[in-house]
Design an enzyme around this catalytic site. Structure first.
Site, mmCIF file in Angstrom:
data_model
loop_
_atom_site.group_PDB
_atom_site.id
_atom_site.type_symbol
_atom_site.label_atom_id
_atom_site.label_comp_id
_atom_site.label_asym_id
_atom_site.label_seq_id
_atom_site.Cartn_x
_atom_site.Cartn_y
_atom_site.Cartn_z
ATOM 1 N N LEU A 270 0.821 -1.206 0.000
ATOM 2 C CA LEU A 270 0.000 0.000 0.000
ATOM 3 C C LEU A 270 0.859 1.261 0.000
ATOM 4 O O LEU A 270 2.032 1.232 0.395
ATOM 5 C CB LEU A 270 -0.920 0.014 1.219
ATOM 6 C CG LEU A 270 -1.986 -1.089 1.300
ATOM 7 C CD1 LEU A 270 -2.693 -1.043 2.647
ATOM 8 C CD2 LEU A 270 -2.991 -0.962 0.154
ATOM 9 N N SER A 271 0.265 2.350 -0.416
ATOM 10 C CA SER A 271 0.936 3.642 -0.327
ATOM 11 C C SER A 271 1.218 3.945 1.142
ATOM 12 O O SER A 271 0.341 3.806 1.992
ATOM 13 C CB SER A 271 0.036 4.732 -0.927
ATOM 14 O OG SER A 271 0.629 6.002 -0.785
ATOM 15 N N ALA B 150 3.421 2.244 2.882
ATOM 16 C CA ALA B 150 3.859 1.012 3.554
ATOM 17 C C ALA B 150 5.339 1.061 3.906
ATOM 18 O O ALA B 150 5.790 0.370 4.826
ATOM 19 C CB ALA B 150 3.575 -0.195 2.669
ATOM 20 N N LYS C 265 7.773 1.171 1.142
ATOM 21 C CA LYS C 265 8.465 0.565 -0.004
ATOM 22 C C LYS C 265 9.655 1.395 -0.457
ATOM 23 O O LYS C 265 10.771 0.884 -0.633
ATOM 24 C CB LYS C 265 7.491 0.391 -1.182
ATOM 25 C CG LYS C 265 6.268 -0.450 -0.887
ATOM 26 C CD LYS C 265 5.374 -0.595 -2.096
ATOM 27 C CE LYS C 265 4.833 0.725 -2.624
ATOM 28 N NZ LYS C 265 4.002 1.451 -1.647
ATOM 29 N N THR C 266 9.434 2.685 -0.673
ATOM 30 C CA THR C 266 10.498 3.553 -1.178
ATOM 31 C C THR C 266 11.623 3.696 -0.161
ATOM 32 O O THR C 266 12.802 3.707 -0.523
ATOM 33 C CB THR C 266 9.930 4.935 -1.546
ATOM 34 O OG1 THR C 266 8.972 4.780 -2.597
ATOM 35 C CG2 THR C 266 11.039 5.867 -2.020
ATOM 36 N N SER D 189 1.584 -1.436 -7.310
ATOM 37 C CA SER D 189 1.269 -2.592 -8.176
ATOM 38 C C SER D 189 0.229 -3.499 -7.522
ATOM 39 O O SER D 189 0.547 -4.623 -7.127
ATOM 40 C CB SER D 189 2.539 -3.367 -8.529
ATOM 41 O OG SER D 189 3.338 -3.639 -7.401
#
Length: 650
Positions: free
Chosen positions: A77-78, A80, A82-83, A150
């Site tokens: 999710l946004s 989360a 990730k980046t 994604s």
């Protein structure tokens, strides 16, 4: 073909928009339909094969040998994390000589995919394009790190297939952070807008996120630091041989001490072994080896390690994947007679002042080409160089082997409490919760110009966002030439600087670096930095003419020095195997006659500055002349002055 593809896209779009135009469902194209979307549309094209194979790329790309190209796909999710994980992983890999590049969703949409929106077809095309780009990165030998929401399983499987068809490794990493946590991290305000209905089809709110069923790894950032979460991905890549395990961060350096449970057996064994007596300087090098300063060395250098050090200033890790910086040889010499008597034994005992110190396992003897060693390490074989003189006087053979040291070296000179090992320093850094360690190496007394440089370094690190930068004040404590200030005087002088508050005790660790001094200029300064890196420092202040000295033949060069004063810092920034340490350049300080203090030199008002050389400082001290106010802390100057005046009375 074009008509079929357009039909599939239109069919997909219509199915998605029929649900009240709120994009809450995704059309799940079949696997065959997804494959059809990737079929070649353009005609008259032929794939061109590269002349450069993956094996050749792996041998020549980056500092870490071997082909390591792959794709790490972070989905979740946004918000989360990730980046954050992607960029932390990218920094980890690059610092270890593995080419890596982070492909971030927002960054891609402002460039390559700026013509795509968030319709289902555009979402699908966004991921397909990224998958193709990641495949090219991976094929070139780079670790492509993709951080994209994604949300749809079919899209992720399509990217996996793109890599599988090219025989490239693909790792799906599910960043499993609860929606409630992601909403609290709503830096961009997207969740708030989605809840208010301003953004339609937002994943996790009005758009389903299809949880990966079989990811390579599941990582959470809820309750974990980014470093801890990233470490799980690093472990996966280690298990997959993308990252050699020899490159991992280690909390505890391997030391070469015999386990206490084996001490009695070792002492019994030593009674049956032939012995080699070692000198005081060789004992200092043994201390360096046993405590881990020269990790990954396991003992005095064998010929293979010695050759790599002389010719490359580095040594290969055991798996041959990476070069560790090692610019100076750490060797043990023996006479020709001793070599003849000892060659072929399985183990030797090393003694100092007739006391057993260590066992040297599987000794390897090789010829000591002294001129070659000196010329490569020092740039001169002049016998009047102080360390070269000792080399010429040493044995004609070198012996290397694995060390087992009976106990920690103690000098019983009242300073042993300052001789902290790399592991002890690492523990102190952790206990003090330091987030940046900057080391300052010196073999001279501290004047206020040095202090200014250390204070300014702390200021810069705070401005860069570090919360608790810590100074490792780390004077060299091994052998030095006769005209250098002795260690006990320097330590007392350093303590006076700390007592006065010029340097703050709460963010400074004063410790002794036990290495001998070699006066090998740009070659030696790499050793000084590497050893501090092993101790946990990630920033290193390098001065002007580090490890330099006057040339033994004063007429050899115009400036009279053996090394160019700027070369040490320049070489250090380019040195192999120091990638996890940032080199901080030395800013020149001089006495500001206008403001009556040490200050950074300003060329535009050069006439207002005075450079107080070491020679001039010693003259002041010997004659009892007090230096200009602000040059050195008064109590520290008193200690130095009394030392030099005591030499006159002798």
């Amino acid at each position: 073909m074009f008509t079929k593809r357009a039909h599939l896209l239109n069919w997909s779009n219509s199915k998605l928009y029929n649900n009240n135009n709120n994009l809450t469902t995704k059309c799940c194209l079949s696997h065959n339909e997804c494959t059809e979307l990737c079929l070649q549309v353009a005609t008259n094209v032929t794939e061109q094969k590269h002349h450069v194979t993956r094996e050749i790329r792996g041998k020549n790309l980056g500092l870490c040998r071997g082909f390591r190209g792959c794709t790490v796909w972070l989905t979740g999710l946004s918000g989360a994390g990730k980046t954050s994980i992607a960029f932390e992983l990218e920094a980890y890999l690059v610092s270890r000589g593995i080419p890596a590049y982070g492909l971030d969703g927002d960054n891609i949409r402002t460039g390559l995919n700026k013509n795509l929106g968030f319709t289902p077809a555009d979402r699908e095309e966004n991921i397909r394009r990224v998958g193709e780009v990641a495949k090219l990165f991976a094929d070139s030998g780079v670790v492509a790190i993709c951080s994209f929401v994604s949300p749809f399983a079919d899209d992720r499987e399509l990217v996996r297939k793109i890599h599988k068809d090219s025989d490239l490794k693909f790792y799906e990493v599910y960043v499993d952070t609860p929606l409630s946590v992601c909403e609290t991290r709503d830096v961009k305000g997207l969740y708030k807008k989605a809840r208010e209905g301003i953004i339609k089809g937002f994943t996790g709110i009005t758009q389903e996120y299809e949880v990966p069923q079989h990811p390579e790894i599941v990582v959470s950032t809820d309750g974990f630091t980014i470093q801890e979460s990233t470490q799980k991905v690093i472990h996966l890549l280690e298990e997959e041989a993308i990252i050699p395990k020899t490159l991992r961060d280690i909390n505890q350096l391997p030391e070469l001490f015999i386990d206490s449970s084996r001490t009695e057996a070792a002492l019994h064994e030593i009674k049956s072994l032939k012995t080699i007596p070692i000198t005081k300087i060789e004992l200092q090098w043994l201390q360096i080896l046993s405590e881990g300063w020269a990790y990954p060395l396991k003992g005095f250098m064998r010929e293979q390690e010695y050759l790599q050090t002389l010719h490359f200033n580095s040594i290969l890790t055991e798996d041959g994947a990476f070069r560790e910086n090692q610019s100076v040889p750490i060797v043990l010499s023996v006479s020709a007679d001793a070599k003849e008597k000892l060659d072929g034994v399985s183990a030797l005992a090393l003694t100092y002042n007739d006391k057993a110190i260590a066992i040297l396992r599987k000794p390897e003897f090789y010829y000591h080409r002294k001129e070659e060693r000196l010329s490569r390490q020092f740039g001169t074989s002049n016998p009047n160089h102080p360390y070269a003189k000792m080399v010429f006087e040493s044995g004609d053979y070198l012996v290397g082997g694995d060390l087992e040291v009976l106990e920690r070296v103690r000098w019983n000179d009242g300073l042993d409490q300052y001789r902290l090992t790399p592991n002890e320093l690492r523990q102190k850094f952790a206990d003090m919760q330091a987030d940046a360690i900057f080391a300052f190496q010196l073999r001279n007394p501290i004047h206020n110009g040095h202090a200014l440089l250390m204070q300014d370094t702390k200021r810069q690190l705070l401005e860069r966002g570090f919360k608790k930068p810590l100074l490792l004040l780390h004077p060299l404590g091994g052998w030095t030439k006769d005209d250098d200030v002795p260690l006990d005087v320097r330590m007392a002088q350093h303590q006076a600087v700390l007592d006065s508050g010029v340097l703050k005790r709460e963010d400074t660790i004063l410790a002794i670096f036990p290495s001998p001094m070699m006066y090998a200029g740009p070659t030696e300064v790499q050793w000084h930095a590497k050893a501090r890196m092993n101790a946990g420092a990630n920033f290193y202040i390098v001065g002007r003419d580090p490890a330099g000295m006057p040339h033994p033949d004063k007429e050899m060069y115009p400036d009279g020095n053996l090394y160019d004063g700027t070369h040490g810092a320049r070489v250090l920034k380019m040195a192999q195997g120091l990638d996890s340490m940032e080199i901080l350049p030395f800013r020149v300080a001089a006495y500001d006659k206008t403001n009556l203090c040490m200050a950074f030199f300003e060329p535009q008002r050069k006439d207002e500055f005075e450079f107080i050389s070491g020679t001039k400082m010693r003259t002041f001290a010997k004659t009892g002349t007090y230096p200009p106010d602000g040059f050195m802390e008064p109590k520290a100057w008193k200690i130095l002055s009394e030392y030099y005046q005591s030499l006159i009375k002798q």
